[in-house]
Write an enzyme that holds these catalytic residues in place. Structure first.
Site, PDB file in Angstrom:
ATOM      1  CB  SER A 126       5.324  -1.799  12.046  1.00  0.00           C
ATOM      2  OG  SER A 126       4.904  -0.498  12.408  1.00  0.00           O
TER       3      SER A 126
ATOM      4  CD  GLU B 285      -2.800   5.621   6.844  1.00  0.00           C
ATOM      5  OE1 GLU B 285      -2.777   5.690   5.606  1.00  0.00           O
ATOM      6  OE2 GLU B 285      -1.867   5.126   7.511  1.00  0.00           O
TER       7      GLU B 285
ATOM      8  N   GLY C 268       2.828  -1.196   4.243  1.00  0.00           N
ATOM      9  CA  GLY C 268       2.798   0.217   3.879  1.00  0.00           C
ATOM     10  C   GLY C 268       4.178   0.701   3.483  1.00  0.00           C
TER      11      GLY C 268
ATOM     12  CD  GLU D 231      -3.278  -2.542   7.540  1.00  0.00           C
ATOM     13  OE1 GLU D 231      -2.168  -2.731   7.046  1.00  0.00           O
ATOM     14  OE2 GLU D 231      -3.932  -1.511   7.335  1.00  0.00           O
TER      15      GLU D 231
ATOM     16  N   GLY E  51       2.739   2.121  11.027  1.00  0.00           N
ATOM     17  CA  GLY E  51       3.742   3.183  10.950  1.00  0.00           C
ATOM     18  C   GLY E  51       4.456   3.488  12.259  1.00  0.00           C
TER      19      GLY E  51
ATOM     20  CG  ASN F  63      -1.670   1.228   1.484  1.00  0.00           C
ATOM     21  OD1 ASN F  63      -1.756   2.083   0.593  1.00  0.00           O
ATOM     22  ND2 ASN F  63      -2.248   1.368   2.667  1.00  0.00           N
ATOM     23  CD1 TRP F  64       3.807   1.238  -2.705  1.00  0.00           C
ATOM     24  CD2 TRP F  64       3.946   2.480  -4.563  1.00  0.00           C
ATOM     25  NE1 TRP F  64       4.761   0.672  -3.516  1.00  0.00           N
ATOM     26  CE2 TRP F  64       4.861   1.412  -4.660  1.00  0.00           C
ATOM     27  CE3 TRP F  64       3.854   3.387  -5.626  1.00  0.00           C
ATOM     28  CZ2 TRP F  64       5.691   1.241  -5.770  1.00  0.00           C
ATOM     29  CZ3 TRP F  64       4.674   3.218  -6.744  1.00  0.00           C
ATOM     30  CH2 TRP F  64       5.590   2.156  -6.803  1.00  0.00           C
ATOM     31  CE  LYS F  65      -0.130   3.356   4.795  1.00  0.00           C
ATOM     32  NZ  LYS F  65       0.007   3.477   6.236  1.00  0.00           N
TER      33      LYS F  65
ATOM     34  CG  HIS G  16      -5.725   1.889   5.465  1.00  0.00           C
ATOM     35  ND1 HIS G  16      -5.302   2.869   6.334  1.00  0.00           N
ATOM     36  CD2 HIS G  16      -4.676   1.053   5.316  1.00  0.00           C
ATOM     37  CE1 HIS G  16      -4.057   2.627   6.693  1.00  0.00           C
ATOM     38  NE2 HIS G  16      -3.648   1.530   6.080  1.00  0.00           N
TER      39      HIS G  16
HETATM   40  P1  PGA Z   1       2.983   0.387   7.588  1.00  0.00           P
HETATM   41  O1  PGA Z   1       1.503   0.597   7.050  1.00  0.00           O
HETATM   42  O2  PGA Z   1       3.478  -0.909   7.013  1.00  0.00           O
HETATM   43  O3  PGA Z   1       3.735   1.576   7.100  1.00  0.00           O
HETATM   44  O4  PGA Z   1       2.895   0.300   9.072  1.00  0.00           O
HETATM   45  C1  PGA Z   1       0.623  -0.482   6.905  1.00  0.00           C
HETATM   46  C2  PGA Z   1      -0.694  -0.009   6.348  1.00  0.00           C
HETATM   47  O5  PGA Z   1      -1.127   1.086   6.719  1.00  0.00           O
HETATM   48  O6  PGA Z   1      -1.327  -0.698   5.523  1.00  0.00           O
END
Ligand code: PGA
Length: 261
Positions: free
Chosen positions: A216, A104, A237, A172, A178, A15-17, A102
Site C-alpha cells: 500500500s 501472491e 504494486g 511485505e 492492496g 510491480n505491475w502484477k 511474492h
Molecule cells: P500494493 O502491492 O502496493 O498494491 O499494496 C504491493 C506488492 O504486492 O508488491
C-alpha cells in the site's frame, strides 16, 4: 555495469502484477523514464511488467535510468516445460531483476520456501538480481509470530550466497498489500532490526543486501515511510501503474535520502 547492489541510492521497484494492456505500458514507461531521467540518478528505479512486455519495453528504456524486471521465474533450465519462463529467457528479454516469493505466488500458486530457494539460485546463476519477498499474514501478526515467520522465510528461501550473487529483500506484510493499511514505524523498525540481525548472522556484516518495504505504498505516504524508518527503498504494486504516482514516490525517495545525507 549498473547494479542495484552497489547503489547507495534509494531503490524503487514497481510491480505491475497482471496489468499492462493497451496503451498503458508504453505511455506509462515513457513518462516514467523521462521523469526519472530528470532526477539525475538520485533514485535507482525498476519496473517489473508482465513478462510479455519486457522485450518491447527494454527497447525504450535506458538501464542507466530505469531497469526492467520480471515477477517470477521457474528454477529449471530450458526444456520441455510448457508455459514456463526461466531466468535465462527473462534475462535475454531484458530483465535485470526478478521478484521471487511474492505473497501472491506463495498463496495463489502454493509456492514453498524450498521452491523459492531454487528460483533464487537460478536467478543468480543467470545474472539477475533476486528480489525476495517475505512477510507475515494477519494471523501471524495477531498470534505474535512475526519474527519467527520472517526468519523461517529468509532461512528457507535464500540459498547460501556466492560472492557475486545480487539480492534485495522486500518486507511485505500480507495484510498491507492492496489494503491501504501500512505498518507503524515501530512495527517496521522491529522487523528491519530482526532482518538485519539475521542477515548479518548468516552472511556477515560486510555483505550489502538492500531492504525494501512493500504494501500500500503511494505518493502520499512514501515520504513518511522513507523518512521514519531505516530501509533502502520501496516495492510498489498498484501505485506503480500510474506514471504520476510512481514519479511522486520516486521524488519522495530522493527527498528522504537527501534529508538524511
Ligand atoms: P500494493 O502491492 O502496493 O498494491 O499494496 C504491493 C506488492 O504486492 O508488491
Amino acid at each position: 555495469m549498473t547494479t542495484l547492489q552497489a547503489s547507495k541510492r534509494p531503490i524503487l521497484v514497481g510491480n505491475w502484477k497482471m496489468n499492462g494492456t493497451g496503451a498503458l505500458a508504453k505511455e506509462a514507461i515513457a513518462k516514467m523514464h523521462a521523469g526519472l531521467k530528470s532526477f539525475d540518478k538520485s533514485v535507482f528505479a525498476a519496473i517489473c511488467p508482465p513478462a510479455t512486455l519486457i522485450g518491447a519495453l527494454a527497447e525504450h528504456t535506458d538501464p542507466e535510468v530505469m531497469l526492467l524486471g520480471a515477477q517470477d521465474c521457474v528454477a529449471e533450465a530450458c526444456g520441455a516445460r510448457t508455459g514456463d519462463l526461466n531466468a535465462e529467457l527473462l534475462s535475454e528479454a531484458g530483465a535485470r531483476i526478478v521478484i521471487l516469493g511474492h505473497s501472491e505466488r506463495r498463496t495463489i500458486h502454493g509456492e514453498t520456501d524450498a521452491m523459492i530457494r531454487n528460483k533464487v539460485a537460478s536467478a543468480w546463476a543467470n545474472g539477475l538480481t533476486a528480489l525476495v519477498c517475505v512477510g507475515e499474514s494477519l494471523d501471524d501478526r495477531n498470534s505474535d509470530r512475526v519474527g519467527q515467520v520472517i526468519e523461517e522465510q529468509l532461512d528457507g528461501s535464500i540459498p547460501d550466497m556466492p560472492p557475486e550473487a545480487k539480492t534485495i529483500i522486500a518486507y511485505e506484510p500480507v495484510w498491507a498489500i492492496g489494503t491501504g493499511l501500512v505498518p507503524t514505524p515501530r512495527m517496521l523498525s522491529i522487523v528491519y532490526d530482526d532482518i538485519r540481525r539475521y542477515l548479518t548472522g548468516r552472511f556477515g556484516p560486510a555483505r550489502s543486501i538492500p531492504l525494501l518495504y512493500g504494501g500500500s505504498v503511494s505518493a502520499s505516504n512514501a515520504a513518511e515511510l522513507m523518512g521514519k524508518t531505516s530501509f533502502d527503498g520501496l516495492l510498489v504494486g498498484k501505485a506503480s501503474l500510474s506514471a504520476d504516482e510512481f514519479l511522486g514516490i520516486a521524488k519522495a525517495c530522493a527527498d528522504a535520502r537527501a534529508a538524511t545525507a
